[in-house]
Enzyme design. Sequence first.
Site, PDB file in Angstrom:
ATOM      1  N   ARG A 160      -8.913 -11.021  -5.569  1.00 25.10           N
ATOM      2  CA  ARG A 160      -9.718  -9.894  -5.109  1.00 25.10           C
ATOM      3  C   ARG A 160     -11.146 -10.312  -4.756  1.00 25.10           C
ATOM      4  NH1 ARG A 160      -5.223  -9.200  -5.322  1.00 25.10           N
ATOM      5  NH2 ARG A 160      -4.046  -7.520  -6.270  1.00 25.10           N
ATOM      6  N   SER A 209      -8.150   1.197  -6.665  1.00 23.60           N
ATOM      7  CA  SER A 209      -8.368   0.633  -7.998  1.00 23.60           C
ATOM      8  C   SER A 209      -9.851   0.411  -8.255  1.00 23.60           C
ATOM      9  CB  SER A 209      -7.626  -0.691  -8.147  1.00 23.60           C
ATOM     10  OG  SER A 209      -6.238  -0.496  -8.014  1.00 23.60           O
ATOM     11  N   GLU A 280     -13.702  -3.770  -8.838  1.00 25.46           N
ATOM     12  CA  GLU A 280     -13.066  -4.217  -7.608  1.00 25.46           C
ATOM     13  C   GLU A 280     -13.661  -3.505  -6.409  1.00 25.46           C
ATOM     14  OE1 GLU A 280      -8.562  -3.659  -5.923  1.00 25.46           O
ATOM     15  OE2 GLU A 280      -8.785  -4.608  -7.879  1.00 25.46           O
TER      16      GLU A 280
END
Length: 294
Positions: A160, A209, A280
């Site tokens: 990520r 998320s 994130e």
Amino acid sequence: MNIEEGIELSRFTTLGTGGAAKAFARPESVGEVEEALRWASERDLAVAAVGLGSNLLVSDEGVNALVLKLGGALADVDAEGDLLRTGGGAANAVGLHKARSAGLGGFEFACAIPGTTGGGVWMNAGAYGGEFSQVLVRALVATADGTGWLTPSELGLSYRHSSLRHGQVVVEAELRLNPRPPEEIKAEVADLNARRKAAQPTNKRTFGSVFKNPDHELSAGRMLEACGLKGHRIGGAQISPKHANFIENADGARSADAVALMVEARRRAHEEYGVELRHEVELLGGLSIPPLRG
């Protein structure tokens, strides 16, 4: 290319929050992106791209930057052999549809990522065991100083994460996929979408998320659920009662409400498990998450 002022970014974010951009443009070609970047550089103005507005939390006070939303040719997708050539502004859903039509598999994971190719490269987006670094051959990145192709290693892709920074705009990417019958692709996508719908608040306004999964036996969502945070609300935002690693716009949420929930979630996870959760979601416009105390 027209550059506008005072465009409210809440219109372009999936959470539906955020103030106005200092400047806003919709480039439709690599040349127009380069023109926009030069314009911003001459005014010492930062540059950011919004994609489809997922994985993005914009300050309620707005953004002192030129914000770009890629369109036109930069949102096109074509298949050639085993390569999927996709503009940085192309929705992942469009890329997946084109891949399936061409009988190319390996991009099925993208059905769970409601963003664009540019955003996928920017954060090495992934889901259900797949991520962009597994299929990316190279990405064409524009800056105020020029445009050039970068490989995954040059992009610094990891979980990520990439080494790209604001002022660098992914305008095109090449993905190498594998031959697969379209009916198999369709079946896998249907299964993944069903799993996503069953586990995530897909019918609510979220930015996706919130936290990266930590190096722990519990995922971020399971950890926050164990901390009793499902349904916890601050202002108009709440931690999803369905999946604790999502924040919903329950009723007139502000970005500040979402940040406050993130701060509380990090505090509780650290207090209960000694884990420092890392966000994130991309923060834009001066937003920040303060360090944990103690």
